[in-house]
Design a protein around this motif. Structure first.
Motif, PDB file in Angstrom:
ATOM      1  N   GLY A  98       0.822  -1.214   0.000  1.00  0.00           N
ATOM      2  CA  GLY A  98       0.000   0.000   0.000  1.00  0.00           C
ATOM      3  C   GLY A  98       0.853   1.260   0.000  1.00  0.00           C
ATOM      4  O   GLY A  98       0.565   2.215  -0.731  1.00  0.00           O
ATOM      5  N   THR A  99       1.892   1.260   0.802  1.00  0.00           N
ATOM      6  CA  THR A  99       2.815   2.399   0.839  1.00  0.00           C
ATOM      7  C   THR A  99       3.494   2.578  -0.514  1.00  0.00           C
ATOM      8  O   THR A  99       3.630   3.702  -1.014  1.00  0.00           O
ATOM      9  CB  THR A  99       3.885   2.201   1.935  1.00  0.00           C
ATOM     10  OG1 THR A  99       3.238   1.881   3.169  1.00  0.00           O
ATOM     11  CG2 THR A  99       4.739   3.438   2.095  1.00  0.00           C
ATOM     12  N   VAL A 100       3.913   1.472  -1.099  1.00  0.00           N
ATOM     13  CA  VAL A 100       4.571   1.534  -2.412  1.00  0.00           C
ATOM     14  C   VAL A 100       3.608   2.071  -3.462  1.00  0.00           C
ATOM     15  O   VAL A 100       4.005   2.861  -4.336  1.00  0.00           O
ATOM     16  CB  VAL A 100       5.148   0.152  -2.802  1.00  0.00           C
ATOM     17  CG1 VAL A 100       5.594   0.128  -4.250  1.00  0.00           C
ATOM     18  CG2 VAL A 100       6.311  -0.209  -1.879  1.00  0.00           C
ATOM     19  N   ASN A 101       2.331   1.694  -3.385  1.00  0.00           N
ATOM     20  CA  ASN A 101       1.348   2.223  -4.337  1.00  0.00           C
ATOM     21  C   ASN A 101       1.194   3.741  -4.195  1.00  0.00           C
ATOM     22  O   ASN A 101       1.070   4.457  -5.190  1.00  0.00           O
ATOM     23  CB  ASN A 101      -0.004   1.538  -4.145  1.00  0.00           C
ATOM     24  CG  ASN A 101       0.014   0.099  -4.619  1.00  0.00           C
ATOM     25  OD1 ASN A 101       0.849  -0.294  -5.430  1.00  0.00           O
ATOM     26  ND2 ASN A 101      -0.902  -0.702  -4.099  1.00  0.00           N
ATOM     27  N   ILE A 102       1.216   4.229  -2.953  1.00  0.00           N
ATOM     28  CA  ILE A 102       1.136   5.682  -2.729  1.00  0.00           C
ATOM     29  C   ILE A 102       2.380   6.365  -3.292  1.00  0.00           C
ATOM     30  O   ILE A 102       2.285   7.399  -3.969  1.00  0.00           O
ATOM     31  CB  ILE A 102       0.959   5.992  -1.226  1.00  0.00           C
ATOM     32  CG1 ILE A 102      -0.416   5.516  -0.746  1.00  0.00           C
ATOM     33  CG2 ILE A 102       1.158   7.477  -0.944  1.00  0.00           C
ATOM     34  CD1 ILE A 102      -0.587   5.502   0.758  1.00  0.00           C
ATOM     35  N   ILE A 103       3.550   5.789  -3.034  1.00  0.00           N
ATOM     36  CA  ILE A 103       4.789   6.360  -3.570  1.00  0.00           C
ATOM     37  C   ILE A 103       4.732   6.393  -5.093  1.00  0.00           C
ATOM     38  O   ILE A 103       5.118   7.386  -5.723  1.00  0.00           O
ATOM     39  CB  ILE A 103       6.020   5.574  -3.065  1.00  0.00           C
ATOM     40  CG1 ILE A 103       6.221   5.835  -1.564  1.00  0.00           C
ATOM     41  CG2 ILE A 103       7.268   5.945  -3.856  1.00  0.00           C
ATOM     42  CD1 ILE A 103       7.253   4.944  -0.905  1.00  0.00           C
ATOM     43  N   TYR A 104       4.234   5.333  -5.698  1.00  0.00           N
ATOM     44  CA  TYR A 104       4.115   5.280  -7.152  1.00  0.00           C
ATOM     45  C   TYR A 104       3.270   6.452  -7.660  1.00  0.00           C
ATOM     46  O   TYR A 104       3.688   7.170  -8.570  1.00  0.00           O
ATOM     47  CB  TYR A 104       3.491   3.947  -7.581  1.00  0.00           C
ATOM     48  CG  TYR A 104       3.331   3.812  -9.072  1.00  0.00           C
ATOM     49  CD1 TYR A 104       4.346   3.229  -9.827  1.00  0.00           C
ATOM     50  CD2 TYR A 104       2.199   4.280  -9.739  1.00  0.00           C
ATOM     51  CE1 TYR A 104       4.220   3.108 -11.206  1.00  0.00           C
ATOM     52  CE2 TYR A 104       2.067   4.166 -11.103  1.00  0.00           C
ATOM     53  CZ  TYR A 104       3.081   3.583 -11.838  1.00  0.00           C
ATOM     54  OH  TYR A 104       2.961   3.485 -13.209  1.00  0.00           O
ATOM     55  N   GLU A 105       2.110   6.635  -7.084  1.00  0.00           N
ATOM     56  CA  GLU A 105       1.220   7.717  -7.512  1.00  0.00           C
ATOM     57  C   GLU A 105       1.864   9.088  -7.317  1.00  0.00           C
ATOM     58  O   GLU A 105       1.749   9.965  -8.174  1.00  0.00           O
ATOM     59  CB  GLU A 105      -0.114   7.647  -6.767  1.00  0.00           C
ATOM     60  CG  GLU A 105      -0.953   6.435  -7.133  1.00  0.00           C
ATOM     61  CD  GLU A 105      -1.373   6.413  -8.594  1.00  0.00           C
ATOM     62  OE1 GLU A 105      -1.665   7.482  -9.165  1.00  0.00           O
ATOM     63  OE2 GLU A 105      -1.400   5.309  -9.171  1.00  0.00           O
ATOM     64  N   GLU A 106       2.535   9.273  -6.191  1.00  0.00           N
ATOM     65  CA  GLU A 106       3.178  10.562  -5.906  1.00  0.00           C
ATOM     66  C   GLU A 106       4.381  10.826  -6.820  1.00  0.00           C
ATOM     67  O   GLU A 106       4.733  11.973  -7.073  1.00  0.00           O
ATOM     68  CB  GLU A 106       3.609  10.633  -4.442  1.00  0.00           C
ATOM     69  CG  GLU A 106       2.451  10.702  -3.473  1.00  0.00           C
ATOM     70  CD  GLU A 106       1.588  11.944  -3.650  1.00  0.00           C
ATOM     71  OE1 GLU A 106       2.123  13.020  -3.988  1.00  0.00           O
ATOM     72  OE2 GLU A 106       0.358  11.840  -3.450  1.00  0.00           O
ATOM     73  N   ALA A 107       5.014   9.764  -7.315  1.00  0.00           N
ATOM     74  CA  ALA A 107       6.199   9.921  -8.159  1.00  0.00           C
ATOM     75  C   ALA A 107       5.866  10.189  -9.624  1.00  0.00           C
ATOM     76  O   ALA A 107       6.757  10.577 -10.389  1.00  0.00           O
ATOM     77  CB  ALA A 107       7.094   8.689  -8.046  1.00  0.00           C
ATOM     78  N   LEU A 108       4.634  10.028 -10.020  1.00  0.00           N
ATOM     79  CA  LEU A 108       4.274  10.314 -11.409  1.00  0.00           C
ATOM     80  C   LEU A 108       4.538  11.790 -11.702  1.00  0.00           C
ATOM     81  O   LEU A 108       4.082  12.665 -10.976  1.00  0.00           O
ATOM     82  CB  LEU A 108       2.811   9.947 -11.663  1.00  0.00           C
ATOM     83  CG  LEU A 108       2.496   8.451 -11.568  1.00  0.00           C
ATOM     84  CD1 LEU A 108       0.988   8.226 -11.665  1.00  0.00           C
ATOM     85  CD2 LEU A 108       3.240   7.672 -12.644  1.00  0.00           C
TER      86      LEU A 108
END
Length: 180
Positions: A98-108
């Motif tokens: 879940g944390t990695v998914n948030i990081i992914y979205e924020e890194a776009l």
């Protein structure tokens, strides 16, 4: 997310422990190293990929430091949209898919970065936030702004340079303040 690092040939257990936290969080991992280092390290790290670099800063600094530009060239050649660079001894605490998914979205279209927490023992929840930057996640479309300027992972200034380059080009940078 594919994250790149450069595992050193000593302190193997500390690096194995750190990288296992990345794998457990759902990150894919590659280590960029010289051929000599890959031959030593590969048996200790069967769950990650290795990429042999064709140059290092050994002649300049006495150690085979990997150039940041070579990290960028490798990451650009992959099929991942979001990539990252992490120091090989950084353990993620309480980081999950879940944390990695948030990081992914924020890194776009952005660079997301954070600092390590220096602790007395790995199980400690409190410590001192480092001034250095130890992990970066970014959209692959930012790679073209980084030039081959001779900076290497493990040498001074490369970490803040990673943050300053996109900031100087009016690209979005995001700092993770929560200790992870």
């Amino acid at each position: 997310i594919l994250v790149a690092t450069s595992i050193g040939p000593n302190r193997i257990e500390i690096q194995k422990s750190a990288i296992n936290t990345w794998l457990n969080a759902g990150l894919n991992v590659v280590s960029l190293n010289t051929k000599e280092e890959v031959d030593i390290l590969k048996p200790y790290f069967p769950d990650i990929q290795f990429h042999v670099v064709d140059r290092s800063a050994k002649e300049k600094y006495g150690k085979p430091y990997i150039y940041i530009y070579d990290f960028m060239r490798y990451l650009k050649s992959t099929d991942y949209k979001v990539v990252g660079i992490i120091n090989s001894d950084i353990q993620f605490k309480d980081v999950n898919h879940g944390t990695v998914n948030i990081i992914y979205e924020e890194a776009l279209d952005s660079l997301v970065y954070g600092h390590r927490m220096d602790v007395n023992h790995i199980n400690d929840s409190y410590g001192t936030l480092s001034n250095g930057v130890d992990y970066f996640f970014f959209d692959k479309n930012l790679i073209h702004i980084y030039q081959d300027d001779g900076l290497c992972m493990g040498r001074p200034a490369w970490d803040w340079w990673m943050v300053c380059v996109p900031a100087s080009k009016n690209k979005t940078t995001k700092r993770i303040l929560n200790p992870i």
